[in-house]
Structures are given as structure tokens and as C-alpha cells.
Design an enzyme around this catalytic site. Structure first.
Site, mmCIF file in Angstrom:
data_model
loop_
_atom_site.group_PDB
_atom_site.id
_atom_site.type_symbol
_atom_site.label_atom_id
_atom_site.label_comp_id
_atom_site.label_asym_id
_atom_site.label_seq_id
_atom_site.Cartn_x
_atom_site.Cartn_y
_atom_site.Cartn_z
ATOM 1 N N GLN A 1 36.936 48.832 48.374
ATOM 2 C CA GLN A 1 37.240 49.724 47.246
ATOM 3 C C GLN A 1 35.981 50.027 46.427
ATOM 4 O O GLN A 1 35.894 51.066 45.783
ATOM 5 C CB GLN A 1 38.302 49.099 46.330
ATOM 6 C CG GLN A 1 39.702 49.050 46.923
ATOM 7 C CD GLN A 1 39.986 47.743 47.607
ATOM 8 O OE1 GLN A 1 39.083 47.095 48.139
ATOM 9 N NE2 GLN A 1 41.241 47.334 47.608
ATOM 10 N N ASP B 1 44.597 43.377 37.031
ATOM 11 C CA ASP B 1 45.929 43.728 37.544
ATOM 12 C C ASP B 1 47.029 43.164 36.666
ATOM 13 O O ASP B 1 48.143 43.667 36.635
ATOM 14 C CB ASP B 1 46.105 43.216 38.978
ATOM 15 C CG ASP B 1 45.462 44.188 39.937
ATOM 16 O OD1 ASP B 1 44.237 44.087 40.145
ATOM 17 O OD2 ASP B 1 46.162 45.095 40.421
HETATM 18 O O1 MRU Z 1 44.234 46.175 45.860
HETATM 19 P P1 MRU Z 1 43.844 47.171 44.823
HETATM 20 O O2 MRU Z 1 42.777 48.106 45.284
HETATM 21 O O3 MRU Z 1 45.044 47.905 44.231
HETATM 22 O O4 MRU Z 1 43.213 46.285 43.661
HETATM 23 C C1 MRU Z 1 42.821 46.912 42.486
HETATM 24 C C2 MRU Z 1 42.107 46.038 41.536
HETATM 25 O O5 MRU Z 1 41.982 44.848 41.716
HETATM 26 C C3 MRU Z 1 41.615 46.685 40.281
HETATM 27 O O6 MRU Z 1 40.462 46.055 39.811
HETATM 28 C C4 MRU Z 1 42.724 46.574 39.216
HETATM 29 O O7 MRU Z 1 43.924 47.109 39.687
HETATM 30 C C5 MRU Z 1 42.348 47.217 37.961
HETATM 31 S S1 MRU Z 1 42.312 48.958 38.105
HETATM 32 C C6 MRU Z 1 41.956 49.550 36.595
#
Ligand code: MRU
Length: 335
Positions: free
Chosen positions: A189, A230
Site C-alpha cells: 500500500q 484502523d
Molecule cells: O489493509 P488496509 O490497506 O485497509 O490497511 C489500512 C491501514 O492500515 C491504514 O493505515 C489505516 O486504515 C488508516 S487509513 C487513514
């Protein structure tokens, strides 16, 4: 968020409602192609969540709220809808908060009220992220070097971002920030999405492998770390993408300030400590395969927790729409 779409520079969120459904940038296809997906059925919307076509806690919250409201408009059973949407990905709390708010509006004023609430949540998320940018930009020195992890940008929050909002704001103010982008194994990501957002807005950055964070900090190359969240428990512990905890511990060891940026929808008033949060475990193939090519012996098993928990003692401050808060300030937001 500014990006090129069909050869033109546009300023758009990463998802928006259309007649009977939702359109979103398909995050699986970035950075190679910028494809807009349309999902009209609950099945398509759940698939978008499960496959990380839509991802990032606040964006998932907005997407969940809209999916729930569209389902209610179609006359689906509220409890079935809720269960399906909330079990698609377990760790982020924003979807639960959004669905509960939309459900309350539905009970008072039916499907129309539910849809207005879902749209209100979307607007509120965007404006809170902008406020995070305004407060957080003051933490970033001119030309400052910020390390981040995963993608907590506009793609993860509908617009502006949480961790990226202070950086985006600083850049728009002419402060010329620089970002160390941790690639974020296994789904990348950081390199696929955060680097894409920064490249689109011409913000200076460099990719790094996840395991180089400590080295960079020890060389004095990092002024501060900002990550997203999250879920934030009632004691200030934070769950975020796997590898966040490592960065927090390394930041403490190297006297680098470590900030977590979050909108109010990421607070979980029902969970006492980070240890109580369910951490999503994802398929082993995300580690053992890359684009269909084996990166490990076929018989080697792999363990793939998608998130980790950072205890509050490692967190210098929380960048929120109400300002940059210490732990005491954060805990007041729960009341
Ligand atoms: O697995 P993902 O890509 O959904 O994980 C996302 C994250 O860990 C982000 O850092 C988190 O959702 C914060 S987004 C503002």
C-alpha cells in the site's frame, strides 16, 4: 485529491455515490491504471471491501455507510445487511460507527433519512481530514522529512488523508515536505498507493523497504513519523497496518516523534485497550506469491496478520480534527 484521469488533472475524492450505487477508484489497479469501478449490488460492494479495491479505515466507513443506505433503499433486511457489511473486514471501527449512525437515522426517518446520514458522514469525513491537515501541518518543519507507513492518504479516507493530510497541506502552503514511504509488505500500500498520491501532487518522496526504518532514524534522516489508524481503543492504544509497532518502538529508541492521525470515526469507545481488538489475518498467498509468481517454496507455510497494536506509551501525540492532542486530550474525546 489531485490526480490525472483520462489525460486530465482532476480534483476528486476516491469514492462518490451515483444513481443506485457507488463509484470508486479501484485501488488494486494502482499505480498502473486509474480505473473507476461502479458497484450497485451488495455482493459487488462486499467484494470491493474484501479484495481491498476500497480500503483504509475512514474510506471503508463511508463506503459501508453508503452500501448500507443503498441496501435499505432496495428494501433489504437491516440486520442481514449490517452483518454482511461488518464482517467483510473486522479490524477498522469506522464501518461499525458509520453503519450504526445510518441505522439510527433509518429508524427515525426511513430510507431517505438513512441516505442523507450516509452522505453527511462522507462530507464530515472529508472535512475532518482537512482539519487534521491544518493542525498537523504545523508539526512539519519547512523541508521536513516525514516517515509514513501503509497508505493513510486520500485513497484511504475519501479525500485529504489522515497521515498524508498534514503533508499535503504543508506542500500546498509551499513548505516543501519530503516523505519516506515505507513500501508496506505484503500488499505494498505504501509503494503502490502512497507513492502514487505523492507523485500525482509532485510532493518529494522516496520509497524505502520496511526494514530500513530503524537505520534511517539512527542516521538522523527522519524528523517525525506520522501514521494512520484502523481503531483507537479507550486507553489510547492504536491498531494500524502491520509494521506500525516496529516503527513506533524504533522512533522511541532514536528520539524521533511518533504521531498517529485520525478522524473521530476511528475512536472505539467500546474497547478498553488495544489488546481487545481483533486483528485481521489474511491469506498466506499474499506472502508466498507475487502476481502469480512463487516467492517461497511451495511447502512453506506463512502467517499473515494484517495489523498490529501500538501501545499508547510509544505515541507522542494524536493529530485529530480538534488539534494535536496528548494522551490526556485524546481520552477526553471519548466523553
Ligand atoms: O489493509 P488496509 O490497506 O485497509 O490497511 C489500512 C491501514 O492500515 C491504514 O493505515 C489505516 O486504515 C488508516 S487509513 C487513514
Amino acid at each position: 485529491m489531485r490526480f490525472t484521469l483520462d489525460g486530465r488533472m482532476v480534483d476528486r475524492p476516491c469514492l462518490w455515490p451515483v444513481e443506485g450505487g457507488i463509484e470508486h477508484i479501484d485501488q488494486r489497479k494502482l499505480p498502473g491504471s486509474t480505473i473507476i469501478e461502479r458497484s450497485k449490488t451488495l455482493k459487488e460492494q462486499l467484494e470491493a471491501i474484501r479484495t481491498l479495491s476500497v480500503r483504509g479505515a475512514p474510506a471503508l466507513g463511508v463506503f459501508a455507510g453508503l452500501s448500507f443506505a443503498f441496501g435499505l433503499e432496495r428494501g433489504s433486511d437491516p440486520n442481514d445487511l449490517k452483518l454482511a457489511i461488518l464482517s467483510a473486514r473486522p479490524t477498522a471501527v469506522d464501518p461499525r460507527n458509520a453503519v450504526c449512525e445510518v441505522e439510527d437515522a433509518f429508524l427515525i426517518s426511513g430510507p431517505k433519512g438513512a441516505m442523507s446520514k450516509a452522505l453527511e458522514i462522507m462530507e464530515r469525513t472529508i472535512s475532518q481530514c482537512r482539519q487534521i491537515g491544518e493542525h498537523g501541518a504545523r508539526l512539519v518543519p519547512d523541508g521536513g522529512r516525514v516517515m509514513t507507513h501503509c497508505n493513510a492518504g486520500a485513497l484511504a479516507t475519501v479525500d485529504w488523508g489522515t497521515a498524508l493530510a498534514p503533508i499535503r497541506m504543508k506542500a500546498r502552503q509551499g513548505g516543501d515536505p519530503f516523505v519516506w514511504v515505507s513500501e508496506t509488505r505484503p500488499l505494498l500500500q505504501g509503494s503502490r498507493l502512497t507513492a502514487w498520491e505523492l507523485a500525482q501532487e509532485r510532493i518529494r518522496h522516496s520509497l524505502i523497504v520496511d526494514s530500513s526504518s530503524g537505520h534511517l532514524m539512527s542516521q538522523g534522516l527522519v524528523d517525525l513519523v506520522i501514521v494512520g489508524a484502523d481503531r483507537v481503543a479507550r486507553n489510547g492504544d492504536v491498531v494500524n497496518k502491520i509494521g506500525t509497532y516496529d516503527k513506533a518502538v524504533l522512533a522511541r529508541e532514536n528520539n524521533v516523534p511518533f504521531y498517529v492521525a485520525l478522524p473521530l470515526s476511528t475512536l472505539d469507545a467500546d474497547t478498553a485497550t488495544g489488546a481487545d481488538i481483533v486483528l485481521e489475518e489474511r491469506p498466506a498467498e499474499e506472502i508466498t506469491d507475487m502476481n502469480g509468481m512463487a516467492t517461497a517454496p511451495e511447502i512453506s507455510p506463512a502467517f499473515n496478520p494484517a495489523f498490529d497494536m501500538t501501545p499508547h506509551r510509544y505515541i507522542t501525540g494524536y493529530v485529530t480534527p480538534r488539534g494535536v492532542l496528548d494522551r490526556e486530550g485524546l481520552l477526553e474525546l471519548f466523553h
